[in-house]
Scaffold this motif. Structure first.
Motif, PDB file in Angstrom:
ATOM      1  N   GLU A 192       0.860  -1.174   0.000  1.00 28.15           N
ATOM      2  CA  GLU A 192       0.000   0.000   0.000  1.00 28.15           C
ATOM      3  C   GLU A 192       0.901   1.230   0.000  1.00 28.15           C
ATOM      4  OE1 GLU A 192      -3.476   2.296   2.599  1.00 28.15           O
ATOM      5  OE2 GLU A 192      -2.463   0.523   3.421  1.00 28.15           O
ATOM      6  N   GLU A 193       0.645   2.125  -0.963  1.00 29.66           N
ATOM      7  CA  GLU A 193       1.465   3.333  -1.081  1.00 29.66           C
ATOM      8  C   GLU A 193       0.546   4.529  -1.327  1.00 29.66           C
ATOM      9  OE1 GLU A 193       4.356   2.908  -4.130  1.00 29.66           O
ATOM     10  OE2 GLU A 193       5.287   1.112  -3.250  1.00 29.66           O
ATOM     11  N   GLY A 194       0.483   5.444  -0.344  1.00 30.13           N
ATOM     12  CA  GLY A 194      -0.273   6.681  -0.517  1.00 30.13           C
ATOM     13  C   GLY A 194      -1.740   6.481  -0.821  1.00 30.13           C
ATOM     14  N   GLY A 195      -2.382   5.549  -0.154  1.00 27.96           N
ATOM     15  CA  GLY A 195      -3.809   5.336  -0.376  1.00 27.96           C
ATOM     16  C   GLY A 195      -4.117   4.463  -1.571  1.00 27.96           C
ATOM     17  N   ARG A 196      -3.085   3.937  -2.230  1.00 33.40           N
ATOM     18  CA  ARG A 196      -3.279   3.032  -3.368  1.00 33.40           C
ATOM     19  C   ARG A 196      -2.588   1.707  -3.090  1.00 33.40           C
ATOM     20  NH1 ARG A 196      -4.581   4.689  -8.721  1.00 33.40           N
ATOM     21  NH2 ARG A 196      -5.439   6.804  -8.751  1.00 33.40           N
ATOM     22  N   LEU A 197      -3.033   0.664  -3.792  1.00 35.81           N
ATOM     23  CA  LEU A 197      -2.382  -0.642  -3.729  1.00 35.81           C
ATOM     24  C   LEU A 197      -1.534  -0.806  -4.984  1.00 35.81           C
ATOM     25  CD1 LEU A 197      -5.283  -2.885  -2.394  1.00 35.81           C
ATOM     26  CD2 LEU A 197      -3.523  -1.674  -1.115  1.00 35.81           C
ATOM     27  N   VAL A 198      -0.289  -1.248  -4.761  1.00 34.99           N
ATOM     28  CA  VAL A 198       0.664  -1.377  -5.860  1.00 34.99           C
ATOM     29  C   VAL A 198       1.115  -2.828  -5.940  1.00 34.99           C
ATOM     30  CG1 VAL A 198       2.866  -0.628  -6.810  1.00 34.99           C
ATOM     31  CG2 VAL A 198       1.434   1.002  -5.553  1.00 34.99           C
ATOM     32  N   VAL A 199       0.988  -3.412  -7.151  1.00 30.28           N
ATOM     33  CA  VAL A 199       1.457  -4.772  -7.410  1.00 30.28           C
ATOM     34  C   VAL A 199       2.600  -4.670  -8.410  1.00 30.28           C
ATOM     35  CG1 VAL A 199       0.867  -7.066  -8.248  1.00 30.28           C
ATOM     36  CG2 VAL A 199      -0.835  -5.713  -7.001  1.00 30.28           C
ATOM     37  N   VAL A 200       3.763  -5.248  -8.064  1.00 36.18           N
ATOM     38  CA  VAL A 200       4.941  -5.223  -8.935  1.00 36.18           C
ATOM     39  C   VAL A 200       5.302  -6.655  -9.290  1.00 36.18           C
ATOM     40  CG1 VAL A 200       7.368  -4.588  -9.155  1.00 36.18           C
ATOM     41  CG2 VAL A 200       5.791  -3.074  -7.937  1.00 36.18           C
ATOM     42  N   VAL A 201       5.513  -6.914 -10.595  1.00 27.95           N
ATOM     43  CA  VAL A 201       5.964  -8.222 -11.084  1.00 27.95           C
ATOM     44  C   VAL A 201       7.336  -8.012 -11.707  1.00 27.95           C
ATOM     45  CG1 VAL A 201       5.493 -10.155 -12.621  1.00 27.95           C
ATOM     46  CG2 VAL A 201       3.599  -8.980 -11.489  1.00 27.95           C
ATOM     47  N   GLU A 202       8.343  -8.740 -11.182  1.00 27.85           N
ATOM     48  CA  GLU A 202       9.720  -8.588 -11.655  1.00 27.85           C
ATOM     49  C   GLU A 202      10.179  -9.873 -12.323  1.00 27.85           C
ATOM     50  OE1 GLU A 202      12.221  -7.546  -8.431  1.00 27.85           O
ATOM     51  OE2 GLU A 202      11.272  -5.592  -8.054  1.00 27.85           O
ATOM     52  N   ASP A 203      11.003  -9.706 -13.374  1.00 26.84           N
ATOM     53  CA  ASP A 203      11.651 -10.874 -13.990  1.00 26.84           C
ATOM     54  C   ASP A 203      13.051 -10.484 -14.429  1.00 26.84           C
ATOM     55  OD1 ASP A 203      11.825 -10.310 -17.033  1.00 26.84           O
ATOM     56  OD2 ASP A 203       9.728  -9.827 -16.589  1.00 26.84           O
ATOM     57  N   GLU A 204      13.855 -11.468 -14.785  1.00 28.67           N
ATOM     58  CA  GLU A 204      15.252 -11.254 -15.179  1.00 28.67           C
ATOM     59  C   GLU A 204      15.464 -11.659 -16.629  1.00 28.67           C
ATOM     60  OE1 GLU A 204      17.137 -12.150 -10.741  1.00 28.67           O
ATOM     61  OE2 GLU A 204      17.048 -13.762 -12.240  1.00 28.67           O
ATOM     62  N   GLY A 205      14.461 -11.345 -17.471  1.00 24.63           N
ATOM     63  CA  GLY A 205      14.505 -11.796 -18.856  1.00 24.63           C
ATOM     64  C   GLY A 205      15.110 -10.800 -19.819  1.00 24.63           C
ATOM     65  N   VAL A 206      14.533 -10.761 -21.049  1.00 25.04           N
ATOM     66  CA  VAL A 206      15.116  -9.961 -22.138  1.00 25.04           C
ATOM     67  C   VAL A 206      14.962  -8.462 -21.885  1.00 25.04           C
ATOM     68  CG1 VAL A 206      14.736 -11.778 -23.825  1.00 25.04           C
ATOM     69  CG2 VAL A 206      12.974 -10.057 -23.467  1.00 25.04           C
ATOM     70  N   GLY A 207      13.995  -8.073 -21.067  1.00 23.18           N
ATOM     71  CA  GLY A 207      13.848  -6.665 -20.701  1.00 23.18           C
ATOM     72  C   GLY A 207      13.137  -5.826 -21.754  1.00 23.18           C
ATOM     73  N   ILE A 208      12.978  -4.562 -21.417  1.00 23.65           N
ATOM     74  CA  ILE A 208      12.326  -3.580 -22.297  1.00 23.65           C
ATOM     75  C   ILE A 208      13.396  -2.625 -22.817  1.00 23.65           C
ATOM     76  CG2 ILE A 208      10.571  -1.773 -22.448  1.00 23.65           C
ATOM     77  CD1 ILE A 208       9.233  -3.061 -19.996  1.00 23.65           C
ATOM     78  N   ALA A 209      13.484  -2.495 -24.131  1.00 24.66           N
ATOM     79  CA  ALA A 209      14.494  -1.620 -24.727  1.00 24.66           C
ATOM     80  C   ALA A 209      14.252  -0.171 -24.321  1.00 24.66           C
ATOM     81  CB  ALA A 209      14.461  -1.747 -26.243  1.00 24.66           C
ATOM     82  N   PRO A 210      15.313   0.591 -24.074  1.00 20.96           N
ATOM     83  CA  PRO A 210      15.143   2.015 -23.741  1.00 20.96           C
ATOM     84  C   PRO A 210      14.338   2.735 -24.817  1.00 20.96           C
ATOM     85  CG  PRO A 210      17.406   1.330 -23.376  1.00 20.96           C
ATOM     86  CD  PRO A 210      16.736   0.183 -24.077  1.00 20.96           C
ATOM     87  N   GLY A 211      13.365   3.533 -24.399  1.00 19.70           N
ATOM     88  CA  GLY A 211      12.502   4.251 -25.334  1.00 19.70           C
ATOM     89  C   GLY A 211      11.235   3.510 -25.693  1.00 19.70           C
ATOM     90  N   ASP A 212      11.165   2.215 -25.322  1.00 18.40           N
ATOM     91  CA  ASP A 212       9.972   1.419 -25.641  1.00 18.40           C
ATOM     92  C   ASP A 212       9.015   1.301 -24.462  1.00 18.40           C
ATOM     93  OD1 ASP A 212      10.750   1.038 -28.199  1.00 18.40           O
ATOM     94  OD2 ASP A 212      11.274  -1.081 -28.013  1.00 18.40           O
ATOM     95  N   GLU A 213       9.254   2.048 -23.386  1.00 16.30           N
ATOM     96  CA  GLU A 213       8.441   1.899 -22.182  1.00 16.30           C
ATOM     97  C   GLU A 213       6.956   2.195 -22.431  1.00 16.30           C
ATOM     98  OE1 GLU A 213      12.617   2.559 -20.907  1.00 16.30           O
ATOM     99  OE2 GLU A 213      11.269   3.534 -22.329  1.00 16.30           O
ATOM    100  N   GLU A 214       6.658   3.044 -23.397  1.00 18.07           N
ATOM    101  CA  GLU A 214       5.258   3.305 -23.730  1.00 18.07           C
ATOM    102  C   GLU A 214       4.815   2.509 -24.951  1.00 18.07           C
ATOM    103  OE1 GLU A 214       2.699   5.091 -22.356  1.00 18.07           O
ATOM    104  OE2 GLU A 214       4.024   5.104 -20.618  1.00 18.07           O
ATOM    105  N   ARG A 215       5.741   2.257 -25.861  1.00 18.84           N
ATOM    106  CA  ARG A 215       5.376   1.550 -27.095  1.00 18.84           C
ATOM    107  C   ARG A 215       4.834   0.161 -26.831  1.00 18.84           C
ATOM    108  NH1 ARG A 215       7.261  -1.862 -31.004  1.00 18.84           N
ATOM    109  NH2 ARG A 215       8.974  -2.527 -29.656  1.00 18.84           N
TER     110      ARG A 215
END
Length: 647
Positions: free
Chosen positions: A535-558
């Motif tokens: 719980e962070e600031g009145g909201r619930l936050v779920v984070v899923v982490e992995d150690e795979g191929v990743g997201i290329a820089p600049g593709d965070e929205e694409r």
């Protein structure tokens, strides 16, 4: 009846006339020069035909042209003036000037009839004074014509009026419908400027009704006290002349006299000045209209969302609007005088699509400007349309590929059961049916994803709202993935005291399941997969982490677009149609939350937020009424391990 003898022809009348008759065409070239003209001026007909008449002194050219312009407006104009003989001697003449039109009304030219004055009624001093006034008129005309600003021209006309005619004051009135408005004045109180009065009953109205071009009003024939001109003390005479623009009365010059007497010279000068004022006003009005249209056109060009360029005959840019600079990234100063920074279509009517250096696609259309050799280039941003075309092509290819495999398997096993049912034992039959069921489930989930993606795209996606146990949902979803891969280690970090969430549990199950599926799929070499909730600031936050191929820089929205995969260079390596994260984000935002993703230090983190639940509460999305169509009611709550949902 006795036939009458034919009368003399016009040519014979001209030839036998005792008056010198000279006719000129609209270009002022001599077309008629009768014998009396030869005797009066000394030039023979063959010497002057087809050329300008050599008889007008240079200082009287302006006067002659003004008289001819007055004659064009109708009637015969008579003046006393001087002309030059071939031997250089100036002779006093009376000139009657008329304008000629043929039977169709076409302008032909002018006829001048000259009679030499021998009675001394035009003394040399009078002609010298006339020549001086004409020269002054030339200067005045040049002055009022030197400016194209309408207000400035009106002011110059008013100032020139008193200087040329000797009037004590004056002004210019403008016709505005059925009223007159004083728009410029000289030697009068400034507060009179802008004064309006009815046209009917005014001196100007009387002048227009008479058909003449000048009018003289004195205190002897009417009362002048009730006029605005009574601002001039001692006013005894008003002279006014009509100024016409394009053949229609536009306004009038008023010359006011409180001292000197007024004669025919002043009236003639006023008439000439009014005529020239009409020409200057016509030029100013035409220029004003041209400026207005140019400004209007420039405003349209500047406000256009399309890039617009005007090219000269050599293909160099002359005009480059704001949208053109924004689309190409090339400012006006870098482009003007050079060819445009893109190719042009080969055929004027055929558009051309071109990719600019910055990656933006534009569609270019060229239209020629008749008679100038110039070309107008219109180009617009079609990047989204181009991307949509590519998305459609990609969707057809990937959807076909994704559907082919399960359909082929289902078809193969079903055919085997139909053809070899009796030869298969019970175990083989059960395996075949199980495979068909699994592949049918894959097909169903693929179609379901397509339907959800379509609803999300059209804005018709809607989810439920209510409190639910997020901790339990995460644990149940994660349990289904725990044994999905021997190469992966699934860890949970969910506190026991995690408060309830507010939203749609089915949609949230789809989100968490998709994030876990992507974490497994995009880490093909295995590794740790961590699910953490806080719980962070009145909201619930779920984070899923992995150690795979990743997201290329600049593709965070694409990666959240439609038909997009995390590793765009090899779509077939991970499969799928690229709707997973698109649906995830739409489902999250429909609940008032969001999903974001980034890779740092070799770890990819997908972050999902939800509102903290309050019993009986409602989510912001529910308060807004949702998007209007039922949400994913067919969405499965169990984890979808078999469906291909690329990041």
């Amino acid at each position: 009846m006795t036939p009458q003898p034919p009368g003399p022809s016009a040519e014979a009348v001209v030839a036998l006339s005792t008056d010198a008759i000279v006719a000129v065409d609209t270009e002022f070239r001599v077309t008629t020069w009768n014998p009396a003209a030869e005797r009066m001026f000394g030039w023979r007909e063959r010497d002057v035909l087809g050329a300008p008449a050599p008889i007008v002194p240079a200082e009287l050219l302006a006067e002659t042209h003004a008289v001819m312009e007055r004659a064009r407006q109708g009637g015969t104009v008579s003046i006393v003036s001087r002309r030059v003989r071939r031997d250089g001697v100036l002779i006093d003449v009376q000139v009657d000037t008329s304008f000629l039109r043929d039977r169709d009304g076409t302008e032909v030219g002018w006829t001048h009839v000259f009679r030499q004055r021998r009675d001394g009624t035009a003394p040399g001093s009078h002609l010298v004074e006339r020549a001086r006034l004409v020269r002054r008129l030339n200067d005045v005309v040049a002055d009022i014509s030197a400016d194209l600003d309408l207000d400035a021209v009106l002011d110059r006309i008013a100032r020139s009026l008193t200087e040329l005619t000797g009037a004590d004051a004056g002004g210019f009135v403008l016709i505005e419908g059925d009223r007159l408005r004083l728009v410029s004045l000289t030697r009068l109180s400034e507060h009179l400027k802008g004064y309006t009065a009815p046209l009917d009953g005014s001196l100007f109205g009387e002048l227009l009704g008479s058909g003449r071009t000048v009018l003289l009003a004195t205190e002897d024939d009417r009362s002048l006290d009730d006029l605005i001109w009574a601002d001039l003390e001692g006013l005894h005479t008003i002279a006014l002349g009509v100024s016409s623009v394009q053949g229609r009365p536009y306004g009038a010059l008023y010359a006011l006299y409180s001292g000197r007497k007024v004669g025919h010279v002043e009236l003639e000068l006023l008439e000439l000045l009014a005529g020239h004022a009409g020409v200057a006003l016509g030029n100013a009005l035409a220029y004003q209209e041209m400026v207005r249209r140019r400004a209007q056109g420039q405003a349209v060009v500047d406000s256009s969302a399309d890039g617009i360029a005007l090219l000269d005959e050599a293909g160099r840019v002359r005009t480059w609007n704001r949208a053109a600079a924004e689309l190409t990234g090339c400012p006006q100063e870098a482009v003007v005088g050079r060819p445009p920074p893109f190719p042009l279509p080969g055929a004027a009517a055929e558009p051309l699509r071109h990719r600019l250096d910055g990656g933006r696609w534009v569609e270019i259309l060229v239209t020629g400007v008749p008679g100038t050799g110039e070309r107008v280039v219109d180009f617009r941003d079609v990047t989204q349309a181009k991307q949509l075309e590519e998305e459609k092509d990609l969707f057809m290819a990937t959807a076909g590929h994704e559907l082919r495999t399960p359909v082929t398997v289902v078809q193969g096993f079903a055919g085997t059961l139909v053809q070899r049912w009796d030869r298969l034992d019970e175990a083989a039959r059960r395996d075949a049916v199980r495979t068909i069921a699994e592949r049918s489930g894959t097909l169903a989930r693929l179609v379901e994803n397509l339907l959800i993606g379509s609803a999300a795209r059209s804005g018709e996606l809607c989810v439920g709202a209510g409190p639910f146990d997020l901790r339990r949902l995460i644990r149940e979803t994660a349990a289904a993935f725990d044994a999905a891969s021997a190469r992966h280690t699934l860890l949970l970090d969910v506190p026991e005291e995690l408060p309830p969430a507010l939203g749609d549990p089915v949609a949230t199950d789809v989100i968490v399941g998709q994030l876990l599926e992507n974490a497994f799929k995009y880490s093909p070499d295995g590794g740790r997969v961590l699910v953490r909730a806080r719980e962070e600031g009145g909201r619930l936050v779920v984070v899923v982490e992995d150690e795979g191929v990743g997201i290329a820089p600049g593709d965070e929205e694409r990666i959240f677009g439609r038909f997009v995969q995390g590793e765009a260079g090899d779509r077939r390596r991970f499969g799928g149609i690229g709707l997973g994260l698109y649906i995830v984000r739409r489902l999250a935002r429909a609940q008032g939350g969001d999903v974001t993703g980034a890779t740092a230090g070799g770890v990819t983190r997908m972050r999902f937020t939800l509102h903290r639940g309050v019993p009986g509460g409602r989510s912001p999305a529910a308060e807004a009424g949702g998007s209007g169509v039922s949400g994913p009611s067919s969405t499965r709550s169990e984890p979808d391990c078999g469906a291909d949902r690329p990041r």
